[in-house]
Design a protein around this motif. Structure first.
Motif, PDB file in Angstrom:
ATOM      1  N   ARG A   1     -15.651  36.700   4.954  1.00 19.80           N
ATOM      2  CA  ARG A   1     -16.769  36.288   5.565  1.00 19.80           C
ATOM      3  C   ARG A   1     -16.635  34.746   6.431  1.00 19.80           C
ATOM      4  O   ARG A   1     -15.888  34.139   6.177  1.00 19.80           O
ATOM      5  CB  ARG A   1     -17.825  35.750   4.412  1.00 19.80           C
ATOM      6  CG  ARG A   1     -18.187  37.071   3.517  1.00 19.80           C
ATOM      7  CD  ARG A   1     -19.251  36.369   2.537  1.00 19.80           C
ATOM      8  NE  ARG A   1     -20.523  36.176   3.142  1.00 19.80           N
ATOM      9  CZ  ARG A   1     -21.680  36.918   3.835  1.00 19.80           C
ATOM     10  NH1 ARG A   1     -21.279  38.262   3.600  1.00 19.80           N
ATOM     11  NH2 ARG A   1     -22.609  36.480   4.413  1.00 19.80           N
TER      12      ARG A   1
ATOM     13  N   LEU B   1     -23.847  38.996  13.096  1.00 17.32           N
ATOM     14  CA  LEU B   1     -22.777  39.135  12.096  1.00 17.32           C
ATOM     15  C   LEU B   1     -23.202  40.363  11.306  1.00 17.32           C
ATOM     16  O   LEU B   1     -22.145  41.057  11.088  1.00 17.32           O
ATOM     17  CB  LEU B   1     -22.821  37.926  11.257  1.00 17.32           C
ATOM     18  CG  LEU B   1     -22.091  36.764  11.474  1.00 17.32           C
ATOM     19  CD1 LEU B   1     -22.341  35.509  10.713  1.00 17.32           C
ATOM     20  CD2 LEU B   1     -20.602  37.091  11.252  1.00 17.32           C
ATOM     21  N   GLU B   2     -24.361  40.647  11.138  1.00 18.02           N
ATOM     22  CA  GLU B   2     -24.705  41.805  10.206  1.00 18.02           C
ATOM     23  C   GLU B   2     -24.273  43.050  11.070  1.00 18.02           C
ATOM     24  O   GLU B   2     -23.792  44.079  10.232  1.00 18.02           O
ATOM     25  CB  GLU B   2     -26.490  41.801  10.161  1.00 18.02           C
ATOM     26  CG  GLU B   2     -26.974  43.174   9.305  1.00 18.02           C
ATOM     27  CD  GLU B   2     -28.246  43.134   9.238  1.00 18.02           C
ATOM     28  OE1 GLU B   2     -28.940  44.376   9.112  1.00 18.02           O
ATOM     29  OE2 GLU B   2     -28.978  42.048   9.502  1.00 18.02           O
TER      30      GLU B   2
ATOM     31  N   ASP C   1     -20.636  43.673  11.202  1.00 18.59           N
ATOM     32  CA  ASP C   1     -19.884  43.590   9.746  1.00 18.59           C
ATOM     33  C   ASP C   1     -18.786  44.407   9.721  1.00 18.59           C
ATOM     34  O   ASP C   1     -18.879  45.587   9.654  1.00 18.59           O
ATOM     35  CB  ASP C   1     -20.740  43.627   8.607  1.00 18.59           C
ATOM     36  CG  ASP C   1     -20.346  43.366   7.286  1.00 18.59           C
ATOM     37  OD1 ASP C   1     -19.449  42.429   7.101  1.00 18.59           O
ATOM     38  OD2 ASP C   1     -20.364  44.353   6.498  1.00 18.59           O
TER      39      ASP C   1
END
Length: 459
Positions: free
Chosen positions: A19, A38-39, A42
């Motif tokens: 992360r 970011l999502e 991922d």
């Protein structure tokens, strides 16, 4: 760029499964956009993103941390690529647009208390690194091996024989005119800096400006025009040689022989020989020219300097300022254009526009960065970057990392200091776009072709 990276070039943020820290944008809205990016990404490393979208790893790290706002075109493409389900993709795209608009609006205001600002690239320390010639991704991601080959093939644009833009060649040729008259110089341009050739080459005209609304005839005939800080130049004035405008109607002086292409960068005028085998720079006086390189297929001149493309593979090089010295800039592109500060390239498939970062960065892997989405052709000048849409019918202005439609593209587009001039498809009208009012005004016509520049005062 910043150092201390892992083998992925971006620290822990570049590794799938680990992360990234909390967003560090200047506003809450920037942080919300970064969290969304970011999502969506991922499980994807920065290296994979850089290779897929031709945007450097450092830039992707800044997009995902909120330190920089991802361009909307790139964001929409990212969502489309990472969301196979259509319903989810539509919803995600709406969310992306909403978050992006909020982040852009917030960026226009003052930073929020406690927000972290982007410190920018670290200042170089110690002994400056030796200048290197790097690979570049104008639409093509190359491996390290290919980059090494590119360096070895750099001589292809330089004359050991007939293939090199950097070796051999003639030095200054001539001085006084052939008829024995004193050497001449080009006159500094005054007035609007907007010029046209009449239909069928009848007349060279200069626009008198918005108040006058008329055009002054400054020459009898011409085929093509070039204009810039060096002056106004034309072919077809009397024969096929290059002529310089002397500053008053009817005053034209031959300064060079015919050429396959000409370009102006600052106060310098460059000529590509008719066989495209050599490039020369005008010495600024009489008919004296100095060889600087070759062969080349096309010249691009502007604020950032002189650039030339390789006739074999389309790679682009920058003239380093001394005869025979050229720097590798990038791989082939469908088009290139120069503003007063930047070089832009259109990828061969015309799917994206990228901006050359040098000399802003010393990072060998990040010489170009994403600028905008698909385009048909590029146009640029002091007023910024413009393009046609992929159909070639609409003209767009590049602002806030996106294209904005401003009207029909016409037959020709010319970018001036603040404005843009378009010659309509039927060449019966010259129209001027004012970005301050976002309006078009007819300023003349008909015309065969146009050229514009920003006049400089004084010699």
């Amino acid at each position: 760029m910043t150092g201390g990276t892992t083998d992925d070039g971006a620290g822990s943020a570049g590794r799938a499964g680990r992360r990234q820290g909390a967003p560090r944008g200047r506003t809450e809205q920037a942080n919300a956009l970064a969290s969304f990016v970011l999502e969506v990404t991922d499980g994807v490393t920065l290296r994979e993103l850089a290779e897929r979208y031709h945007v450097g790893k450092t830039m992707w790290g800044e997009y995902r941390s909120g330190q920089k706002l991802v361009p909307l075109d790139l964001l929409e493409r990212l969502v489309a690529d990472r969301t196979p389900d259509e319903a989810t993709r539509v919803s995600r795209t709406r969310t992306a647009r909403r978050l992006h608009a909020a982040a852009v609006d917030a960026a226009a205001g003052p930073p929020e208390p406690g927000a972290v600002s982007d410190p920018g690239p670290s200042a170089p320390t110690g002994t400056p690194p030796r200048r290197r010639r790097h690979r570049l991704a104008v639409g093509l991601t190359v491996t390290a091996a290919v980059a090494v080959v590119a360096l070895l093939l750099l001589v292809a644009l330089l004359p050991s024989g007939s293939e090199d833009i950097s070796a051999g060649g003639k030095l200054p040729s001539g001085g006084a005119a052939q008829d024995g008259s004193p050497p001449v110089r080009a006159a500094p341009l005054t007035g609007t800096g907007v010029f046209a050739i009449g239909p069928d080459g009848d007349g060279v005209l200069q626009w008198d400006g918005p108040g006058a609304g008329d055009w002054t005839r400054i020459g009898d005939t011409a085929k093509r025009l070039w204009a810039g800080p060096a002056g106004l130049f034309a072919t077809g004035v009397r024969g096929d040689g290059l002529f310089a405008y002397g500053g008053s109607p009817g005053r034209w002086h031959q300064v060079g022989e015919p050429g396959a292409d000409f370009a102006i960068s600052g106060t310098r005028v460059y000529r590509l020989a008719p066989d495209r085998g050599s490039v020369h720079v005008w010495d600024g006086r009489g008919t004296s020219w100095t060889w600087v390189g070759g062969p080349a297929s096309k010249l691009y001149g502007g604020g950032p300097g002189l650039f030339a493309t390789n006739p074999k593979d389309g790679r682009i090089f920058k003239y380093a300022g001394r005869p025979g010295e050229w720097e590798f800039v990038g791989t082939a592109g469908a088009d290139f254009a120069l503003t007063d500060r930047h070089l832009y390239g259109l990828t061969p498939d015309r799917a994206m526009v990228t901006r050359w970062l040098a000399p802003e960065t010393r990072d060998a892997d990040e010489k170009w960065t994403w600028a905008a989405g698909p385009a048909g052709a590029l146009f640029a000048g002091a007023a910024g970057l413009f393009s046609t849409d992929p159909t070639g019918t609409r003209l767009r202005h590049y602002a806030k990392n996106a294209w904005h439609d401003i009207g029909p593209a016409g037959a020709e587009v010319r970018v001036a200091g603040r404005e843009v001039f378009v010659l309509t498809d039927d060449r019966t009208s010259v129209r001027r776009w004012d970005p301050r009012t976002d309006t078009w005004t007819r300023v003349g016509g008909p015309a065969g072709t146009l050229v514009v520049t920003v006049p400089r005062a004084g010699p």
